[in-house]
Structure formats: structure tokens, C-alpha cells
Write an enzyme that holds these catalytic residues in place. Structure first.
Site, PDB file in Angstrom:
ATOM      1  N   HIS A 306      -6.229 -23.013 -56.359  1.00 53.31           N
ATOM      2  CA  HIS A 306      -5.010 -22.261 -56.054  1.00 53.31           C
ATOM      3  C   HIS A 306      -3.799 -23.074 -56.504  1.00 53.31           C
ATOM      4  CE1 HIS A 306      -2.053 -19.925 -53.775  1.00 53.31           C
ATOM      5  NE2 HIS A 306      -2.972 -18.986 -53.739  1.00 53.31           N
ATOM      6  N   ASP A 364     -10.258 -15.085 -52.376  1.00 58.87           N
ATOM      7  CA  ASP A 364     -11.126 -14.198 -53.169  1.00 58.87           C
ATOM      8  C   ASP A 364     -12.583 -14.614 -53.148  1.00 58.87           C
ATOM      9  OD1 ASP A 364      -8.330 -14.181 -55.260  1.00 58.87           O
ATOM     10  OD2 ASP A 364      -9.061 -12.458 -54.111  1.00 58.87           O
TER      11      ASP A 364
HETATM   12  C1  SDX Z   1      -4.862 -15.397 -55.945  1.00 59.00           C
HETATM   13  O1  SDX Z   1      -0.378 -17.392 -56.187  1.00 59.00           O
HETATM   14  C2  SDX Z   1      -0.940 -16.822 -55.179  1.00 59.00           C
HETATM   15  O2  SDX Z   1      -0.507 -16.935 -54.062  1.00 59.00           O
HETATM   16  C3  SDX Z   1      -2.156 -15.965 -55.524  1.00 59.00           C
HETATM   17  C4  SDX Z   1      -2.925 -15.385 -54.353  1.00 59.00           C
HETATM   18  C5  SDX Z   1      -2.120 -14.357 -53.608  1.00 59.00           C
HETATM   19  O3  SDX Z   1      -2.437 -14.123 -52.441  1.00 59.00           O
HETATM   20  O4  SDX Z   1      -1.225 -13.720 -54.242  1.00 59.00           O
HETATM   21  O5  SDX Z   1      -3.321 -16.411 -53.476  1.00 59.00           O
HETATM   22  C6  SDX Z   1      -4.187 -14.665 -54.854  1.00 59.00           C
HETATM   23  O6  SDX Z   1      -4.585 -15.136 -57.080  1.00 59.00           O
HETATM   24  C7  SDX Z   1      -5.824 -16.504 -55.600  1.00 59.00           C
HETATM   25  C8  SDX Z   1      -6.371 -17.243 -56.867  1.00 59.00           C
HETATM   26  C9  SDX Z   1      -7.509 -16.378 -57.453  1.00 59.00           C
HETATM   27  N1  SDX Z   1      -7.947 -16.939 -58.774  1.00 59.00           N
HETATM   28  C10 SDX Z   1      -9.141 -17.501 -58.923  1.00 59.00           C
HETATM   29  O7  SDX Z   1      -9.920 -17.735 -58.006  1.00 59.00           O
HETATM   30  C11 SDX Z   1      -9.482 -17.822 -60.379  1.00 59.00           C
HETATM   31  C12 SDX Z   1     -10.049 -19.242 -60.468  1.00 59.00           C
HETATM   32  N2  SDX Z   1      -8.957 -20.197 -60.143  1.00 59.00           N
HETATM   33  C13 SDX Z   1      -8.204 -20.701 -61.246  1.00 59.00           C
HETATM   34  O8  SDX Z   1      -8.126 -19.994 -62.409  1.00 59.00           O
HETATM   35  C14 SDX Z   1      -6.981 -21.514 -60.824  1.00 59.00           C
HETATM   36  O9  SDX Z   1      -7.374 -22.324 -59.795  1.00 59.00           O
HETATM   37  C15 SDX Z   1      -5.724 -20.760 -60.433  1.00 59.00           C
HETATM   38  C16 SDX Z   1      -5.306 -19.798 -61.486  1.00 59.00           C
HETATM   39  C17 SDX Z   1      -5.921 -20.037 -59.142  1.00 59.00           C
HETATM   40  C18 SDX Z   1      -4.629 -21.811 -60.242  1.00 59.00           C
HETATM   41  O10 SDX Z   1      -4.401 -22.365 -61.467  1.00 59.00           O
HETATM   42  P1  SDX Z   1      -3.262 -23.503 -61.678  1.00 59.00           P
HETATM   43  O11 SDX Z   1      -2.516 -23.773 -60.444  1.00 59.00           O
HETATM   44  O12 SDX Z   1      -2.480 -23.167 -62.903  1.00 59.00           O
HETATM   45  O13 SDX Z   1      -4.116 -24.769 -61.872  1.00 59.00           O
HETATM   46  P2  SDX Z   1      -4.686 -25.238 -63.263  1.00 59.00           P
HETATM   47  O14 SDX Z   1      -5.257 -24.054 -63.978  1.00 59.00           O
HETATM   48  O15 SDX Z   1      -3.653 -26.063 -63.933  1.00 59.00           O
HETATM   49  O16 SDX Z   1      -5.906 -26.146 -62.784  1.00 59.00           O
HETATM   50  C19 SDX Z   1      -5.685 -27.495 -62.425  1.00 59.00           C
HETATM   51  C20 SDX Z   1      -6.964 -28.199 -62.838  1.00 59.00           C
HETATM   52  C21 SDX Z   1      -7.354 -27.905 -64.291  1.00 59.00           C
HETATM   53  O17 SDX Z   1      -8.052 -29.009 -64.768  1.00 59.00           O
HETATM   54  P3  SDX Z   1      -7.232 -30.112 -65.668  1.00 59.00           P
HETATM   55  O18 SDX Z   1      -6.600 -29.342 -66.824  1.00 59.00           O
HETATM   56  O19 SDX Z   1      -6.180 -30.718 -64.765  1.00 59.00           O
HETATM   57  O20 SDX Z   1      -8.285 -31.096 -66.125  1.00 59.00           O
HETATM   58  O21 SDX Z   1      -8.062 -27.706 -62.042  1.00 59.00           O
HETATM   59  C22 SDX Z   1      -9.010 -27.056 -62.878  1.00 59.00           C
HETATM   60  C23 SDX Z   1      -8.323 -26.749 -64.184  1.00 59.00           C
HETATM   61  O22 SDX Z   1      -9.260 -26.752 -65.253  1.00 59.00           O
HETATM   62  N3  SDX Z   1      -9.390 -25.818 -62.184  1.00 59.00           N
HETATM   63  C24 SDX Z   1     -10.627 -25.366 -62.076  1.00 59.00           C
HETATM   64  C25 SDX Z   1     -10.508 -24.196 -61.295  1.00 59.00           C
HETATM   65  N4  SDX Z   1      -9.240 -23.991 -60.979  1.00 59.00           N
HETATM   66  C26 SDX Z   1      -8.540 -24.998 -61.530  1.00 59.00           C
HETATM   67  N5  SDX Z   1     -11.806 -25.806 -62.539  1.00 59.00           N
HETATM   68  C27 SDX Z   1     -12.896 -25.059 -62.233  1.00 59.00           C
HETATM   69  N6  SDX Z   1     -12.885 -23.930 -61.493  1.00 59.00           N
HETATM   70  C28 SDX Z   1     -11.704 -23.476 -61.006  1.00 59.00           C
HETATM   71  N7  SDX Z   1     -11.694 -22.383 -60.277  1.00 59.00           N
END
Ligand code: SDX
Length: 429
Positions: A306, A364
């Protein structure tokens, strides 16, 4: 400049900017004059360090795993209240008195029907259309039906549009579901509460009385509370930006639904369940954990991570409890998907990659298992998220409209394209 300030040095210039404290949580540095004073923009793709507005509606402490709606902890609202009480709180800022609650419930109930012409509007969709595509289209189309509540400068019309949106989303969501399975639309029944009405419109048929299961209705109502608002997330920011141009509320909510659909946002509940189904059995979990950690593999654990929560999403904890409640009420002793989810969570929370990156289950991760057990197809999961989030979008949209400092949102950019150059006639290329 009175109060605390922050100074930015740009070349030989010292630019002083006001620091504005919140009632709780991080302060902000007001950089609104930065460009005028320095000729430079700030740069923050994804807005990881940028506050887009002032708001009194929802507060999140991502490190502590705290979520407050108008100051009330989500755990207490989910435990003690119902969804329409939460709607009242988000819209008006205070918990309703018994009279206010009864009046609000009455007004919402009497806006649940949609214009009969909408049933013909649905005929234009293919039966196999994704319900989210139907929702984007049908909610946007509401602006073609309700001309008496699209003047956003009129507080009364804003209130009517707000009530219509909250009241009609369950009806449209149920119609989107019924349309895809070829069953007749069910009209709302005014003697049912909001969530029971929705369950009947989804799973009832004209041929027989539908008996609402109160345990399932209460569980779904709680799930709606968990999804009602969440500060300036992507879809809420979309609604605010669309609304900042003066677009009508129905069009703004349709824009929010479109944004929510993405798998990185509200579409994650559908993607998370598909991921659990693809993993299939606990013994395949290590392979998927490795994929999630592999920089060259675009696979991510859906339902994990998140932007704000760097601790356990408080909603996920309540969601997990609700999952067990629903499965037990339905007599589902061992759900293989739940087994995979619980095992996956245990492994991920001990894995240094997830620990170091502070990746925890979000709302989720468990919602799909619960909704599937209730009988909803995977394609309806994000529709239910949109149904619940409509009140948050409306509350945030209203706050933006009523903000005296509000102006059209228009970010700038770092231009990295070609400097000016002259046209070359095609004969000379
Ligand atoms: C919702 O914003 C809100 O409030 C949203 C929400 C709401 O109520 O409105 O809470 C609802 O959207 C919840 C999130 C649902 N999405 C997912 O579950 C999809 C999987 N999660 C990711 O795609 C990700 O965690 C996000 C999109 C939720 C957050 O992404 P960020 O904050 O942009 O973080 P990032 O992509 O920069 O990740 C940071 C690091 C990265 O690695 P590095 O580049 O630093 O090496 O963490 C890794 C990412 O690769 N990473 C993951 C991961 N999520 C982040 N690695 C594996 N699996 C994951 N799920």
C-alpha cells in the site's frame, strides 16, 4: 511571514515558505508561490510527498495502521454502526441523532429507483460486458437523466445529486449483475434496509420471495463501511480533479469508477482472487513468492502492499474476521482459497523482502474470498468497492466544491522533449 516557515535555496535565492500544521499528522510546506518566486516546479511523480488539498474527512496513519472517518476509528464504526450511518458521518461530519438517522435512511430509500429508461440503456451493452464497464457507462449516463441536479453551484442540487448517487448505486450495481446473467432486473423494496435491499436486487428473482440472511447482510454492510472512504487515493483524486473543472457530479463519479477499476487500485480485489485461484494449492506458494520478488517479473502479490500503510491495513484485519464469519455462516468448513490466502500471508509476513519493503495484506486481500462465498462473481468485486466508495467520492467532491480556495486542478511538468525546431517539408525528409 508569521508562524513556522521553511526555506528553500534556489541558486543564490532563499525562498521562504509557510509551514501549515494539520490537526493531527504531517504538516505541509506551502509551495504554491514557488514557481512565481523561483521559476521552478516541484517534481513528485505519483504524489508520494504531495498533499493536494486540505480535508477534514478521513485520516490515515500508515505507520500505525490507523484509519479515522471524521475522527472515529474504523474498528468502532465497523463494530457498532451501519453503512448509512457512516454515509451520514462522512457527508455531514457528525454521527447522526436517531431522528437524523431515520430521516437520512428514509431519504436514501426513496431515491433507490432509477429512471425506467435506464433499463433500455442497459440493452445497449453486450451480455458479457464487464460489470465495471457497465457501471462507468450507466453512472455517467445519469447526467443525461437528472438535469435538475447538475448545477454544482446550487447547494440544494448538490445535496439531491449526492442522495441520488448513494441511493442508486446499489440498484445500478445489481442491474449490472443481473444483465450479465440474463435475469430480470429486481426493483428495490422500501421495507428493506440498504444492504439487504441490494442483496435482494442481486440474488432475488420475481418468481419467489427472497429471504435475506441477516448475518450475510450485516457482513456486507460492514464491508461497505470498510470501503467507504480513504483520503486522497487515486480514484478520489480523480473525482476531485474532474470536479475542479465544474463537471457535474454524475460525470465525476463515473471518472472515479473508471480509475478504481485498475488492478493497482480497486481492481486488486478481483486480481487477488484470480491470483489465489492461479496459485491453487499451498505447495505452489513459494514459486509465486519468488515471482513477486523477481525484479524481471512484473508479477506482484495482489492484495499486498500500500502507498500509505507501511503496517497492517486496519481494514484487512476486520475483513479477515468477516471472512471467517461468512464462511462459518455458510457452513463452508475448508475453503481452499482461504487456506492458500492464510498460508501466503504467513509466508510473506516472514519473508525479508516483504518485511524490508513493509508489504502487508491490504483490504483487497481477503475481500474476494468473502464476496465469492456470498455468491458474487469475481467480476462484481470492484463494483461492490465502487458502490461503497461512492459516499467517500461524494463527500470529498462536496468538500472540494465548498472550499473557498478551490480552483481548477492543473499540474505542470518537467519537459524533456525536443527544443523548438522548424517544420521540414516532406519532400526534404
Ligand atoms: C487500494 O491509495 C489507497 O488508499 C488505495 C485503497 C483505497 O482504499 O482507496 O487502499 C485501495 O488500492 C489498495 C491497494 C490495492 N492494490 C494491490 O493490492 C496491487 C498490489 N500492490 C501494489 O501494486 C502496490 O503495493 C501499490 C500499488 C498498492 C502501492 O504501490 P506504491 O506505493 O507505488 O509502491 P511501489 O510500487 O513503489 O512499491 C514499493 C516496492 C517496489 O519495489 P522496489 O522498486 O522498491 O524494489 O515494493 C514492491 C515494488 O516492486 N512491491 C511489491 C508489491 N507492492 C509493492 N512487490 C510484490 N508484490 C506487491 N504487491
Amino acid at each position: 511571514m508569521t508562524g513556522k516557515t521553511s526555506t528553500v535555496s534556489v541558486d543564490d535565492k532563499q525562498v521562504e515558505m509557510a509551514v501549515k500544521p494539520g490537526s493531527i499528522g504531517p504538516s505541509v510546506i506551502d509551495i504554491s508561490k514557488l514557481y512565481a518566486q523561483t521559476g521552478m516546479f516541484t517534481y513528485d511523480p505519483g504524489f508520494t510527498s504531495t498533499a493536494s488539498c486540505e480535508s477534514k474527512i478521513t485520516y490515515i496513519d500508515g505507520d500505525q495502521g490507523v484509519l479515522l472517518y471524521r475522527g472515529y476509528p474504523i474498528e468502532q464504526l465497523a463494530e457498532h454502526g451501519d453503512f448509512l450511518e457512516t454515509c451520514y458521518l462522512l457527508l455531514y461530519g457528525e454521527l447522526p441523532t436517531p431522528t437524523q438517522k431515520a430521516d437520512f435512511d428514509y431519504r436514501v430509500t426513496r431515491h433507490t429507483m432509477v429512471h425506467e429508461q435506464m433499463t433500455r440503456f442497459f440493452q445497449g451493452f453486450r451480455r458479457d460486458a464487464h460489470p465495471m464497464a457497465v457501471m462507468v457507462g450507466s453512472v455517467g449516463a445519469l447526467s443525461a437523466f437528472y438535469h435538475d441536479s447538475t448545477d454544482i453551484s446550487d447547494p440544494h442540487q448538490r445535496m439531491v445529486a449526492s442522495m441520488r448517487m448513494i441511493a442508486k448505486m446499489p440498484t445500478l450495481a445489481a442491474m449490472a449483475y443481473k444483465y450479465t446473467i440474463g435475469q430480470p432486473f429486481m426493483y428495490p423494496k422500501n421495507d428493506l434496509d440498504y444492504t439487504s435491499n441490494f442483496l435482494r436486487m442481486c440474488f432475488g428473482v420475481p418468481c419467489e420471495e427472497y429471504k435475506v440472511n441477516p448475518i450475510l447482510s450485516r457482513a456486507l454492510d460492514r464491508i461497505f463501511i470498510l470501503h467507504a472512504d480513504h483520503e486522497q487515493n487515486a480514484s478520489t483524486s480523480t473525482v476531485r480533479l474532474a470536479g475542479s473543472s465544474g463537471a457535474n457530479p454524475f460525470a465525476c463519479i463515473a471518472a472515479g469508477i473508471a480509475c478504481l477499476w485498475g488492478p493497482a487500485h480497486g481492481g486488486a480485489n478481483e486480481a487477488a482472487l484470480q491470483m489465489l485461484q492461479e496459485i491453487g494449492t499451498p505447495d505452489r506458494i513459494p514459486m509465486y513468492i519468488a515471482k513477486a520478488k523477481d525484479k524481471n517479473d512484473p508479477f506482484r502479490l495482489m492484495g499486498f502492499g500500500h502507498r500509505v500503510y507501511k503496517n497492517y491495513d486496519p481494514r484487512a484485519k476486520i475483513m479477515q474476521k468477516t471472512t471467517h464469519e461468512v464462511l462459518s455462516e455458510l457452513g463452508i468448513k475448508d475453503d481452499p482459497l482461504l487456506d492458500v490466502a492464510v498460508e501466503l500471508e504467513q509466508i510473506a509476513l516472514k519473508d525479508e523482502y516483504f518485511v524490508e519493503k513493509k508489504l502487508y495484506p491490504n483490504i483487497d486481500f481477503y475481500s474476494g474470498i468473502t464476496l465469492k462465498a456470498m455468491g458474487f462473481p469475481t467480476s462484481m468485486f470492484t463494483v461492490l468497492f465502487a458502490l461503497a466508495r461512492t459516499v467517500g467520492w461524494i463527500a470529498q467532491w462536496s468538500e472540494m466544491i465548498e472550499d473557498p480556495s478551490q480552483k481548477i486542478g492543473r499540474p505542470r511538468q518537467l519537459y524533456v522533449g525536443e527544443p523548438q525546431r522548424d517544420y521540414v517539408p516532406i519532400a526534404q525528409r
